[in-house]
Design an enzyme around this catalytic site. Structure first.
Site, PDB file in Angstrom:
ATOM      1  N   LYS A 168       0.857  -1.188   0.000  1.00  0.00           N
ATOM      2  CA  LYS A 168       0.000   0.000   0.000  1.00  0.00           C
ATOM      3  C   LYS A 168       0.886   1.227   0.000  1.00  0.00           C
ATOM      4  O   LYS A 168       2.028   1.181   0.462  1.00  0.00           O
ATOM      5  CB  LYS A 168      -0.867   0.025   1.261  1.00  0.00           C
ATOM      6  CG  LYS A 168      -2.086   0.894   1.134  1.00  0.00           C
ATOM      7  CD  LYS A 168      -3.172   0.135   0.400  1.00  0.00           C
ATOM      8  CE  LYS A 168      -4.484   0.850   0.351  1.00  0.00           C
ATOM      9  NZ  LYS A 168      -5.569  -0.088   0.010  1.00  0.00           N
TER      10      LYS A 168
HETATM   11  N1  GLU Z   1      -7.224   0.121  -3.254  1.00  0.00           N
HETATM   12  C1  GLU Z   1      -7.977  -1.054  -3.574  1.00  0.00           C
HETATM   13  C2  GLU Z   1      -8.056  -1.979  -2.386  1.00  0.00           C
HETATM   14  O1  GLU Z   1      -7.905  -1.554  -1.269  1.00  0.00           O
HETATM   15  C3  GLU Z   1      -7.496  -1.727  -4.851  1.00  0.00           C
HETATM   16  C4  GLU Z   1      -6.091  -2.187  -4.840  1.00  0.00           C
HETATM   17  C5  GLU Z   1      -5.596  -2.706  -6.189  1.00  0.00           C
HETATM   18  O2  GLU Z   1      -6.370  -2.750  -7.122  1.00  0.00           O
HETATM   19  O3  GLU Z   1      -4.425  -3.042  -6.248  1.00  0.00           O
HETATM   20  O4  GLU Z   1      -8.339  -3.130  -2.505  1.00  0.00           O
END
Ligand code: GLU
Length: 418
Positions: free
Chosen positions: A104
């Protein structure tokens, strides 16, 4: 003192470790992120000042494949929060069995107070600062809170300028013209809808007799509300950062969507419609309805308010909206929580499809995307549901049992290098 978000994530892991008798050595490895990067991001603002923002990228695990996870822009971003979100991405990719680890990113900033040009410069500089550790086979960012297709397009372009070629698989959630996937924008909300319908099916309930509250009217909440209302559910309350709206006869979701399309910052502020009452965020959470979909930020349902929540079914559109203490209170009340790692996995699942399409340079039509998404969510939902029934555990525990076992088994088979 209340737990930090990462402590909350570790508490969830520790509980499942006990339940599945996880090897303490493996448990210890899984309690820490593989890599944490903190960067300073100087940005020339429109008035000539230079502001220095702080950004992070945390790679929690690459055991099952390249790290994967979004980037958020928010004034409350901290390293601790990004670590928790990276851990949750790891379990999420494992629950739905897509070949990724978890990561993240985040930048502490308030994009609502910045111009588009400032956000673009911030994005390009942040991208360059994390470039040493991201990559199409290493760590693939995506949108999260307050970032979207535009942001991903800028990331893709920045990396492409450095490499001297168009690099599509570096990031997912891109505009369609730049190698994005059809259906990606709606994917998280669609996954929330599919999870909700699956739960209602298991309980023998008809969507047409179901009332729903949605906290958050951004990319996740607004699409979930739209698709659930198309499925016959009555959406009685929704909110965003500017406040909430209630109508016991059901809100006019298409009308609200039209409003935010052109409103300032795409917010609901100022929305008016006969029969619709303005309510606070608290009133929204405690409204009378069958289903509550928290689709905003973490830490919304806590030990302080869990007993006041009337909705029996909670589908977590956001990441980490329910604390472990609140989970226990809800469990005692007989509520069912469909956990974030399953309920909101639609986004990363279609990110996976986007990445596959970019690598193959062969693009799918929207039906193929939506059908493949539904197949994965329904299968994962069934697996989680049956473990939760067989082992008499809540759905979060069941999802974590599947996920942690998958990651642990991959780690065991790879072994610890050297
Ligand atoms: N931000 C989204 C999540 O928390 C998508 C992450 C992604 O597609 O890599 O799942």
């Amino acid at each position: 003192m209340a737990d930090s978000v990462f402590q909350m994530a570790l508490k969830q892991l520790d509980e499942v470790a006990k339940k599945i008798n996880l090897d303490p050595n493996i448990h210890n490895v899984l309690r820490q992120p593989e890599r944490e990067l903190t960067v300073s991001v100087p940005v020339e603002m429109d008035d000539g000042r230079i502001e220095v923002f702080t950004g992070h990228r945390v790679q929690y695990s690459s055991v099952r494949g390249p790290c994967k996870g979004g980037i958020r822009y928010h004034q409350d971003v901290t390293l601790d929060e990004v670590k928790a979100l990276a851990a949750w991405m790891t379990w999420k990719c494992a629950v739905v069995n897509i070949p990724y680890g978890g990561a993240k990113g985040g930048v502490k900033c308030d994009p609502f107070k910045m111009s588009t040009q400032e956000v673009r410069r911030l994005t390009r500089r942040y991208t360059v600062m994390i470039m040493p550790i991201i990559g199409g086979r290493r760590d693939i960012p995506a949108p999260d809170v307050n970032t979207g297709a535009d942001t991903m397009g800028w990331i893709m372009d920045t990396v492409s300028m450095f490499e001297g070629r168009t690099v599509m698989d570096i990031v997912t959630g891109k505009p369609i013209e730049l190698g994005g996937s059809l259906g990606r924008r709606e994917a998280t909300g669609r996954g929330v809808m599919i999870s909700t319908i699956q739960l209602l099916n298991k309980l023998g309930k008809n969507p047409k007799d179901t009332t729903v509250i949605v906290q958050g009217f951004g990319n996740v909440g607004s699409v979930a509300a739209e698709l659930l209302s198309q499925n016959g559910c009555k959406i009685v309350a929704v909110s965003d950062v500017t406040g909430g709206f209630y109508n016991s006869n059901g809100l006019d979701i298409p009308d609200m969507l039209k409003y935010v399309e052109t409103s300032e910052n795409h917010l609901l502020e100022g929305y008016k419609k006969g029969g619709t009452e303005k309510i606070s965020n608290e009133e929204l959470l405690f409204s009378d309805a069958d289903v509550l979909i928290p689709a905003a930020l973490e830490n919304q349902i806590t030990e302080k308010n869990a007993d006041k929540i009337k909705a029996k079914y909670i589908i977590e559109g956001a990441n980490g909206p329910t604390t472990p203490e609140a989970d226990k209170i809800l469990g005692h009340k007989g509520s069912i929580v469909v956990p974030d790692v399953l309920a909101n996995s639609g986004g990363v699942v279609v990110s996976y499809f986007e990445w596959v399409q970019d690598i193959q340079a062969f693009f799918w039509d929207v039906d193929q995307v939506n059908e493949s998404l539904e197949k994965i969510i329904v299968k994962s939902f069934d697996e989680v549901w049956s473990i939760s029934q067989d082992k008499k555990v809540d759905m979060r525990m069941a999802a974590y049992m599947i996920a942690v076992r998958r990651v642990a088994s991959a780690l065991k088979q790879r072994g610890i290098f050297p």
